[in-house]
Write an enzyme that holds these catalytic residues in place. Structure first.
Site, PDB file in Angstrom:
ATOM      1  N   ARG A  48       0.860  -1.183   0.000  1.00  0.00           N
ATOM      2  CA  ARG A  48       0.000   0.000   0.000  1.00  0.00           C
ATOM      3  C   ARG A  48       0.892   1.226   0.000  1.00  0.00           C
ATOM      4  O   ARG A  48       1.937   1.243   0.666  1.00  0.00           O
ATOM      5  CB  ARG A  48      -0.912   0.035   1.226  1.00  0.00           C
ATOM      6  CG  ARG A  48      -2.115  -0.906   1.143  1.00  0.00           C
ATOM      7  CD  ARG A  48      -3.186  -0.413   0.163  1.00  0.00           C
ATOM      8  NE  ARG A  48      -4.355  -1.283   0.145  1.00  0.00           N
ATOM      9  CZ  ARG A  48      -4.565  -2.292  -0.693  1.00  0.00           C
ATOM     10  NH1 ARG A  48      -3.656  -2.566  -1.622  1.00  0.00           N
ATOM     11  NH2 ARG A  48      -5.655  -3.010  -0.635  1.00  0.00           N
ATOM     12  N   HIS A  80      -1.109   0.814  -9.944  1.00  0.00           N
ATOM     13  CA  HIS A  80      -1.838  -0.083  -9.034  1.00  0.00           C
ATOM     14  C   HIS A  80      -2.471  -1.261  -9.795  1.00  0.00           C
ATOM     15  O   HIS A  80      -3.694  -1.419  -9.828  1.00  0.00           O
ATOM     16  CB  HIS A  80      -2.913   0.689  -8.243  1.00  0.00           C
ATOM     17  CG  HIS A  80      -3.298  -0.003  -6.962  1.00  0.00           C
ATOM     18  ND1 HIS A  80      -3.730   0.671  -5.852  1.00  0.00           N
ATOM     19  CD2 HIS A  80      -3.307  -1.326  -6.628  1.00  0.00           C
ATOM     20  CE1 HIS A  80      -4.006  -0.197  -4.888  1.00  0.00           C
ATOM     21  NE2 HIS A  80      -3.762  -1.418  -5.336  1.00  0.00           N
ATOM     22  N   GLU A  90      -2.982   8.185  -4.245  1.00  0.00           N
ATOM     23  CA  GLU A  90      -3.397   7.761  -5.593  1.00  0.00           C
ATOM     24  C   GLU A  90      -4.617   8.546  -6.046  1.00  0.00           C
ATOM     25  O   GLU A  90      -5.512   8.795  -5.244  1.00  0.00           O
ATOM     26  CB  GLU A  90      -3.719   6.259  -5.574  1.00  0.00           C
ATOM     27  CG  GLU A  90      -2.500   5.435  -5.294  1.00  0.00           C
ATOM     28  CD  GLU A  90      -2.769   3.925  -5.255  1.00  0.00           C
ATOM     29  OE1 GLU A  90      -3.848   3.507  -5.682  1.00  0.00           O
ATOM     30  OE2 GLU A  90      -1.902   3.195  -4.793  1.00  0.00           O
TER      31      GLU A  90
END
Ligand code: NAP
Length: 320
Positions: free
Chosen positions: A233, A280, A262
């Site tokens: 993460r 991602h 993000e």
């Protein structure tokens, strides 16, 4: 009256069909803001969401009829678990089905950054390649090097399992011994892993204690020749500190699949040739995304039909 289900993302048709046999499905085609989520969740008995949906206490309070929040992800840092548990709502995730996909991407990123593949691709497209040369664009060989895995859970171990194919030795660092009992790889203190590894790969969940686990201090402990890989993460890495470490040449390079804010990326990272950026994509294979959505739907089916969920976020996962 069939139970109503809010679905925040399009899912494969087979999964939608399964959900429709369980209840009345309302699909949100656009990304829902927190306010829109609060409005849409009202009166729903199930919420099927993804990692970019912020399921905070306000959303949970608005969803007072919810019986289950089914996250299509293995992490659940987007959900206020305490608020959900307090309301008696089951929270589920999708562990296991995405392990291989993330492990494969991790190796792709290791190879991309150490062998400068993305940098080379850019060079060719810019028509700047002058041809083969003995000393041109040299990278780091993996064979004989050490891979340090922080977080030897499902994904960390799947990454480790592929290391012998590249002739790499593996060490693990964990906050507890439990997850490595079945493994023969050595468990070392985090600092030893940082100091001795040629590749440091992150596979911990995002929790208060793992936020900025990689910071100025920990980056300064890494070898100057080492590479950092993050498919866990974004906030596990302090991007400001990472940018500083790259400025200071404290590490050789980095490959990131996840980012602190993000879809924004620290502007300093965008300029660097020794940084590989992936949007991602850890679990983004056809096979895995179908399996994730299907598992979330089967959790909804179980809970709405009065059975226990298949993959609840259990107390052991939430230990501090
Ligand atoms: P997992 O099986 O629960 O493994 C997590 C590992 O992290 C465990 O070994 C755990 O060991 C360790 N850990 C927890 N807290 C730690 C700490 N403070 N310091 C060191 N180790 C710690 O989870 P998984 O299925 O492998 O997934 C790992 C993470 O990958 C997920 O939580 C998610 O955030 C991320 N992920 C990313 C993508 C992507 O698209 N890039 C896709 C899927 C998953 P102990 O509890 O024994 O310490």
């Amino acid at each position: 009256m069939p139970p109503s289900i809010l679905l925040t993302s399009c899912v494969p048709s087979s999964v939608l069909t399964r959900l429709k046999t369980v209840g009345q499905v309302e699909l949100a085609t656009d990304h829902l803001t927190p306010a829109a989520l609060q409005e849409r969740v009202s009166g729903k008995r199930a919420l099927v969401c993804v990692t970019t949906d912020r399921i905070d206490s306000a959303v949970i309070n608005a969803g007072c009829d919810l019986e289950i929040i089914a996250n299509i992800a293995v992490g659940y840092d987007n959900i206020d678990l305490a608020a959900a548990t307090g309301q008696g709502i089951s929270v589920t995730n999708t562990p296991g089905v995405l392990t291989e996909a993330v492990a494969e991407l991790t190796w792709g990123m290791i190879l991309s950054v150490t062998r400068r593949m993305v940098e080379g691709d850019r060079l060719i497209r810019q028509k700047a390649w002058k041809g083969w040369a003995l000393d041109f664009m040299l990278g780091m060989e993996l064979s004989g090097k050490q891979l340090g895995i922080i977080g030897p859970g499902r994904i960390g171990r799947a990454v480790a399992a592929r290391a012998p194919a590249f002739g790499m030795e593996v060490v693990f660092a964990s906050r507890s011994r439990e997850t490595v009992v079945a493994s023969e790889k050595p468990l070392v203190p985090l600092d030893e892993l940082l100091v001795t590894s040629d590749i440091v790969s992150l596979h911990v969940p995002l929790k208060p204690e793992t936020r900025h686990l990689i910071n100025r201090q920990t980056l300064a402990r890494m070898k100057r020749s080492a590479y950092l890989i993050n498919t866990a993460r974004g906030p596990v890495v302090d991007e400001e500190a990472l940018n500083w470490a790259l400025d200071e040449r404290l590490i050789a390079g980095v490959a990131l699949d996840v980012f602190e804010r993000e879809p924004e990326v620290h502007p300093g990272l965008l300029q660097r040739s020794n940084v590989v950026l992936v949007p991602h994509l850890g679990s983004a294979t056809h096979e895995t995304r179908v399996a994730m959505a299907d598992l979330a739907a089967r959790n909804v089916e179980a809970v709405l039909q009065g059975r226990p969920p298949l993959t609840p976020v259990v107390q052991a996962d939430t230990k501090p």
